[in-house]
Design a protein around this motif. Structure first.
Motif, PDB file in Angstrom:
ATOM      1  N   GLN B  37       0.947  -1.349  -0.149  1.00  0.00           N
ATOM      2  CA  GLN B  37      -0.169   0.118   0.060  1.00  0.00           C
ATOM      3  C   GLN B  37       1.053   1.480  -0.066  1.00  0.00           C
ATOM      4  O   GLN B  37       1.991   1.435   0.805  1.00  0.00           O
ATOM      5  N   GLY B  40      -2.230   7.286   0.162  1.00  0.00           N
ATOM      6  CA  GLY B  40      -3.351   7.886  -0.572  1.00  0.00           C
ATOM      7  C   GLY B  40      -4.087   6.768  -1.387  1.00  0.00           C
ATOM      8  O   GLY B  40      -4.682   6.963  -2.212  1.00  0.00           O
ATOM      9  N   GLU B  41      -3.501   5.451  -1.405  1.00  0.00           N
ATOM     10  CA  GLU B  41      -3.836   4.521  -2.210  1.00  0.00           C
ATOM     11  C   GLU B  41      -4.338   3.190  -1.340  1.00  0.00           C
ATOM     12  O   GLU B  41      -4.165   3.176  -0.100  1.00  0.00           O
ATOM     13  N   GLY B  42      -4.989   2.205  -2.044  1.00  0.00           N
ATOM     14  CA  GLY B  42      -5.732   1.376  -1.344  1.00  0.00           C
ATOM     15  C   GLY B  42      -4.426   0.094  -1.483  1.00  0.00           C
ATOM     16  O   GLY B  42      -3.637   0.368  -2.482  1.00  0.00           O
ATOM     17  N   PRO B  43      -4.584  -0.812  -0.798  1.00  0.00           N
ATOM     18  CA  PRO B  43      -3.872  -1.979  -0.949  1.00  0.00           C
ATOM     19  C   PRO B  43      -3.673  -2.683  -2.382  1.00  0.00           C
ATOM     20  O   PRO B  43      -4.830  -2.925  -2.702  1.00  0.00           O
ATOM     21  N   LEU B  86       3.744   0.419   2.571  1.00  0.00           N
ATOM     22  CA  LEU B  86       3.394  -0.353   3.674  1.00  0.00           C
ATOM     23  C   LEU B  86       3.165  -1.715   3.164  1.00  0.00           C
ATOM     24  O   LEU B  86       2.234  -2.071   2.177  1.00  0.00           O
TER      25      LEU B  86
END
Lengths: 114, 115
Positions: B37, B40-43, B86
């Motif tokens: 991730q 500001g983004e999704g996984p 992440l």
């Protein structure tokens, strides 16, 4: 092809107000999931739709949260009334009916309740 | 009790270095996924491992599922600044078509790769 889109990207509301989050899944994806990450915690499941039906809503925190998926397309998650502990990032994900483990996530909605 | 423990929690390294992050549990899983991730983004799904002892490679990333299917590792060779993000492991229940398949995520490893 468009991915999963969520609106708004950010929302700041006062305690006691109502907020509605929207998720547009990838076209053709019957599975739609809502997840949430609160500060310092891991991402946690909220609920799962298959088309317009709620398959699993075991992760919904309480009855202040209401999710809908009218017509099996987009979904909304309404929080009413919002509390401070509802602050966090809300993610939506979708997948094909026969490939449930291949979920595509939206960018998330950051909700701040003040 | 946390189902999936990831370590380290934070990791800051120089570009070109190698690193390994871990995902551990006391439970046995039929499969395990790794996500990355970015802010500001999704996984984003990187890989799914399903067989004990399985090793999968994705360019400079090597994923391994433990023999007992309780743990997994992610090794990055010659890290680049673009690897910053992440890293999350996750497991599912169900897995059948149309089934529950909700994801349970680990605590995450925040990786920063600097020049």
């Amino acid at each position: 092809e468009a991915g999963v889109t969520q609106f708004p990207s950010h929302s700041v509301i006062e305690k006691g107000q109502t907020v509605t989050l929207r998720c547009d899944p990838i076209s053709g994806h019957d599975n739609l999931y809502w997840y949430r990450r609160v500060m310092g915690k891991e991402i946690k499941f909220l609920l799962h739709f298959v088309k317009e039906s709620k398959q699993d809503e075991s992760g919904m925190p309480n009855n202040r949260f209401l999710a809908e998926r009218t017509g099996g397309t987009y979904s909304t998650l309404k929080v009413q009334p919002a509390e401070l502990e509802d602050s966090g990032v809300y993610f939506c994900a979708s997948s094909l009916w026969d490939r449930p483990s291949e979920a595509f996530f939206g960018q998330g909605t950051r909700l701040t309740v003040v | 009790t946390q189902l999936l423990e990831q370590s380290p929690q934070f990791l800051s390294i120089q570009e070109g270095e190698n690193l390994t992050v871990y995902c551990n549990s006391s439970s046995v899983f039929s499969s395990l996924q790794w996500y990355r991730q970015e802010p500001g983004e999704g996984p984003v799904l990187l890989v799914t491992v399903v067989t004990g002892g399985e090793v999968k490679k994705l360019k400079r990333l090597t994923f391994q599922f433990g023999d007992a299917r309780k743990d997994s590792s992610l090794h990055i060779t010659a890290a680049q600044t673009g690897d910053t993000g992440l890293y999350l492991c996750a497991v599912t229940k169900g897995g059948r078509a149309g089934g529950g398949n909700k994801l349970t995520f680990g605590t995450g490893t925040q990786l920063k790769v600097e020049l």
